[in-house]
Design a protein around this motif. Structure first.
Motif, PDB file in Angstrom:
ATOM      1  N   THR A  39       0.800  -1.270   0.013  1.00 24.00           N
ATOM      2  CA  THR A  39      -0.048   0.083   0.007  1.00 24.00           C
ATOM      3  C   THR A  39       0.936   1.222   0.050  1.00 24.00           C
ATOM      4  N   ALA A  40       0.392   2.243  -0.617  1.00 20.10           N
ATOM      5  CA  ALA A  40       1.449   3.241  -0.936  1.00 20.10           C
ATOM      6  C   ALA A  40       1.950   4.014   0.169  1.00 20.10           C
ATOM      7  N   PRO A  41       3.238   4.069   0.366  1.00 23.39           N
ATOM      8  CA  PRO A  41       3.840   4.760   1.554  1.00 23.39           C
ATOM      9  C   PRO A  41       3.943   6.296   1.415  1.00 23.39           C
ATOM     10  N   ALA A  42       4.459   7.069   2.426  1.00 22.84           N
ATOM     11  CA  ALA A  42       4.865   8.310   2.365  1.00 22.84           C
ATOM     12  C   ALA A  42       5.792   8.862   1.084  1.00 22.84           C
ATOM     13  N   PRO A  43       5.550   9.529   0.515  1.00 22.28           N
ATOM     14  CA  PRO A  43       6.399   9.879  -0.752  1.00 22.28           C
ATOM     15  C   PRO A  43       7.924   9.769  -0.320  1.00 22.28           C
ATOM     16  N   ASP A  44       8.034  10.434   0.745  1.00 21.59           N
ATOM     17  CA  ASP A  44       9.650  10.614   1.207  1.00 21.59           C
ATOM     18  C   ASP A  44      10.195   9.185   1.765  1.00 21.59           C
ATOM     19  N   ALA A  45       9.395   8.180   1.755  1.00 23.17           N
ATOM     20  CA  ALA A  45       9.785   6.843   2.165  1.00 23.17           C
ATOM     21  C   ALA A  45      10.713   6.104   1.098  1.00 23.17           C
ATOM     22  N   VAL A  46      10.403   6.746  -0.031  1.00 24.58           N
ATOM     23  CA  VAL A  46      10.939   5.953  -1.246  1.00 24.58           C
ATOM     24  C   VAL A  46      12.128   6.573  -1.759  1.00 24.58           C
ATOM     25  N   PRO A  47      13.485   5.812  -1.542  1.00 25.65           N
ATOM     26  CA  PRO A  47      14.424   6.774  -2.020  1.00 25.65           C
ATOM     27  C   PRO A  47      14.657   6.687  -3.534  1.00 25.65           C
ATOM     28  N   LYS A  48      15.327   7.705  -3.944  1.00 27.68           N
ATOM     29  CA  LYS A  48      15.635   8.179  -5.538  1.00 27.68           C
ATOM     30  C   LYS A  48      16.022   6.919  -6.278  1.00 27.68           C
ATOM     31  N   SER A  49      16.650   6.032  -5.759  1.00 23.05           N
ATOM     32  CA  SER A  49      17.124   4.734  -6.446  1.00 23.05           C
ATOM     33  C   SER A  49      15.942   3.602  -6.793  1.00 23.05           C
ATOM     34  N   LEU A  50      14.859   4.118  -6.511  1.00 21.63           N
ATOM     35  CA  LEU A  50      13.636   3.020  -6.531  1.00 21.63           C
ATOM     36  C   LEU A  50      12.492   4.047  -7.223  1.00 21.63           C
ATOM     37  N   LYS A  51      12.001   3.183  -8.038  1.00 21.97           N
ATOM     38  CA  LYS A  51      10.630   3.788  -8.750  1.00 21.97           C
ATOM     39  C   LYS A  51       9.411   3.195  -8.338  1.00 21.97           C
ATOM     40  N   MET A  52       8.583   3.917  -8.133  1.00 19.71           N
ATOM     41  CA  MET A  52       7.066   3.339  -7.440  1.00 19.71           C
ATOM     42  C   MET A  52       5.924   3.983  -8.408  1.00 19.71           C
ATOM     43  N   ARG A  53       5.105   2.749  -8.745  1.00 17.89           N
ATOM     44  CA  ARG A  53       3.902   2.922  -9.562  1.00 17.89           C
ATOM     45  C   ARG A  53       2.891   2.412  -9.285  1.00 17.89           C
ATOM     46  N   GLU A  54       1.582   3.095  -9.213  1.00 18.76           N
ATOM     47  CA  GLU A  54       0.492   2.621  -8.741  1.00 18.76           C
ATOM     48  C   GLU A  54      -0.415   1.755  -9.634  1.00 18.76           C
ATOM     49  N   ILE A  55      -0.664   0.600  -9.024  1.00 17.68           N
ATOM     50  CA  ILE A  55      -1.300  -0.469  -9.957  1.00 17.68           C
ATOM     51  C   ILE A  55      -2.647  -0.885  -9.460  1.00 17.68           C
ATOM     52  N   SER A  56      -3.038  -0.431  -8.163  1.00 12.81           N
ATOM     53  CA  SER A  56      -4.266  -0.804  -8.054  1.00 12.81           C
ATOM     54  C   SER A  56      -4.931   0.043  -6.798  1.00 12.81           C
ATOM     55  N   HIS A  57      -6.003   0.004  -6.192  1.00 13.84           N
ATOM     56  CA  HIS A  57      -6.455   0.929  -4.831  1.00 13.84           C
ATOM     57  C   HIS A  57      -7.085  -0.173  -4.153  1.00 13.84           C
ATOM     58  N   VAL A  58      -7.228   0.224  -2.863  1.00 17.63           N
ATOM     59  CA  VAL A  58      -7.736  -0.451  -1.895  1.00 17.63           C
ATOM     60  C   VAL A  58      -8.595   0.430  -1.032  1.00 17.63           C
ATOM     61  N   GLN A  59     -10.109  -0.306  -0.567  1.00 14.85           N
ATOM     62  CA  GLN A  59     -10.762   0.377   0.089  1.00 14.85           C
ATOM     63  C   GLN A  59     -10.948   0.048   1.457  1.00 14.85           C
ATOM     64  N   GLU A  60     -10.710   0.722   2.629  1.00 15.64           N
ATOM     65  CA  GLU A  60     -10.853   0.024   3.933  1.00 15.64           C
ATOM     66  C   GLU A  60     -12.186   0.608   4.481  1.00 15.64           C
ATOM     67  N   ILE A  61     -12.821  -0.298   5.243  1.00 10.67           N
ATOM     68  CA  ILE A  61     -14.219   0.126   5.926  1.00 10.67           C
ATOM     69  C   ILE A  61     -14.083  -0.151   7.289  1.00 10.67           C
ATOM     70  N   PHE A  62     -15.343   0.218   8.180  1.00  5.09           N
ATOM     71  CA  PHE A  62     -15.457  -0.047   9.490  1.00  5.09           C
ATOM     72  C   PHE A  62     -16.544  -1.027   9.721  1.00  5.09           C
ATOM     73  N   VAL A  63     -16.284  -2.140  10.518  1.00  2.31           N
ATOM     74  CA  VAL A  63     -17.217  -3.398  10.531  1.00  2.31           C
ATOM     75  C   VAL A  63     -17.190  -3.750  12.036  1.00  2.31           C
ATOM     76  N   CYS A  64     -18.132  -4.471  12.296  1.00  3.56           N
ATOM     77  CA  CYS A  64     -18.572  -4.813  13.798  1.00  3.56           C
ATOM     78  C   CYS A  64     -19.235  -6.155  13.691  1.00  3.56           C
ATOM     79  N   GLY A  65     -19.295  -6.835  14.930  1.00  4.50           N
ATOM     80  CA  GLY A  65     -19.945  -8.162  15.189  1.00  4.50           C
ATOM     81  C   GLY A  65     -21.186  -8.002  15.553  1.00  4.50           C
ATOM     82  N   GLU A  66     -21.861  -9.056  16.115  1.00  2.00           N
ATOM     83  CA  GLU A  66     -23.206  -9.363  16.534  1.00  2.00           C
ATOM     84  C   GLU A  66     -23.726  -8.180  17.511  1.00  2.00           C
ATOM     85  N   THR A  67     -22.719  -8.050  18.422  1.00  2.66           N
ATOM     86  CA  THR A  67     -23.058  -7.017  19.589  1.00  2.66           C
ATOM     87  C   THR A  67     -23.506  -5.857  19.399  1.00  2.66           C
ATOM     88  N   PHE A  68     -22.554  -5.376  18.325  1.00  2.00           N
ATOM     89  CA  PHE A  68     -22.754  -3.932  17.917  1.00  2.00           C
ATOM     90  C   PHE A  68     -23.516  -3.731  16.366  1.00  2.00           C
TER      91      PHE A  68
END
Length: 293
Positions: free
Chosen positions: A149-178
């Motif tokens: 998953t995409a890191p902060a831009p400054d976490a990737v050194p200049k010697s490396l190349k980063m390319r977006e290939i997909s996306h992920v959606q995170e959600i909030f979930v609960c069990g029976e009690t909630f």
């Protein structure tokens, strides 16, 4: 002494088969050509290598000494050629991948399944790392590339190349009690009054959530922090709190229920990271192509 490899190759086959005609057939060359090459090799070395007879050829003592070395060299080179040809046809080879848990579950698994069906003889070495560990693995040539998953831009050194290939959606979930919470749209102020489960402060996901919660005017204070996203759903199912997980993790029916938030979490990119100055092998390049789609 600068002698052509083709001369030694002709010598190898003539010595191996003890017959110039057979050697010529194997090399797909005319017999006069092979005879001419052997004569030139003998001339350059200054000695006879073969004794000719109507039954074929046999090595002289000098020829036997030379063959002991040439046999090893030619067969070693042929093995190298076959290995490269096999790798190029994806009949062998290995790919080393560093992947974060979310990227693996949400994007890589179906691609890896297809890749194995197409190229069953290519070995895959897969390491499950945090985002930062995966970046370090690629940087230090311990992995061909990373899928995270995409890191902060400054976490990737200049010697490396980063390319977006997909996306992920995170959600909030609960069990029976909630489960009753499904009947309403929840604000983040209301969410703060509920027990919350998420990844721990050492992960980039935690940093991402912290910034998002602050933008909503609240402070992220999880009641339970875990090391891997896979640990969240069992805790949610045991009614220990509200979990934050990738949508792809939730299967129906599973006793896990999706909540409706006043403002959904923004999608996060899944990225492929590789070295700029180091070309990928044929096997790794093909997997990269399939991952990019």
């Amino acid at each position: 002494m600068d002698i052509s490899y083709d001369y030694y190759k002709a010598f190898y086959y003539v010595a191996k088969y003890g017959n110039i005609s057979k050697a010529a057939d194997v090399m797909e060359k005319g017999q006069p050509n092979v005879t001419k090459v052997i004569n030139k090799l003998e001339e350059q070395l200054g000695c006879k290598l073969f004794v000719r007879s109507p039954r074929g050829t046999r090595l002289t003592p000098e020829g036997e000494k030379l063959y002991a070395h040439v046999e090893v060299a030619v067969e070693h080179l042929q093995a190298g050629e076959q290995e490269i040809a096999s790798d190029r046809s994806l009949h062998s080879g290995m790919v080393a991948i560093a992947a974060s848990e979310i990227a693996l579950r949400c994007h890589m698994l179906p691609v890896l399944e297809q890749y194995r069906l197409l190229y069953p003889n290519v070995r895959i070495r897969l390491a499950n790392f945090t985002i930062y560990q995966a970046i370090e693995a690629v940087k230090n040539s311990l992995a061909d590339f990373a899928v995270v998953t995409a890191p902060a831009p400054d976490a990737v050194p200049k010697s490396l190349k980063m390319r977006e290939i997909s996306h992920v959606q995170e959600i909030f979930v609960c069990g029976e009690t909630f489960r009753f919470l499904r009947q309403k749209t929840i604000t983040y102020a209301e969410l703060m009054k509920l027990p919350l489960i998420c990844l721990n402060a050492q992960t980039y996901t935690y940093q991402f959530l912290t910034r998002f919660f602050e933008a909503q005017g609240v402070t992220l204070r999880p009641d339970i922090e875990v090391t891997t996203a896979d640990q969240i759903l069992p805790l949610v199912k045991s009614n220990l709190g509200i979990g934050i997980v990738p949508e792809a993790f939730v299967e129906e029916p599973s006793g896990i229920y999706r909540l409706t938030m006043e403002k959904p979490l923004p999608q996060r990119a899944i990225c492929l990271i590789k070295r700029i100055d180091s070309p990928l092998s044929v096997a790794a390049r093909e997997l990269e192509r399939m991952l990019i789609g």
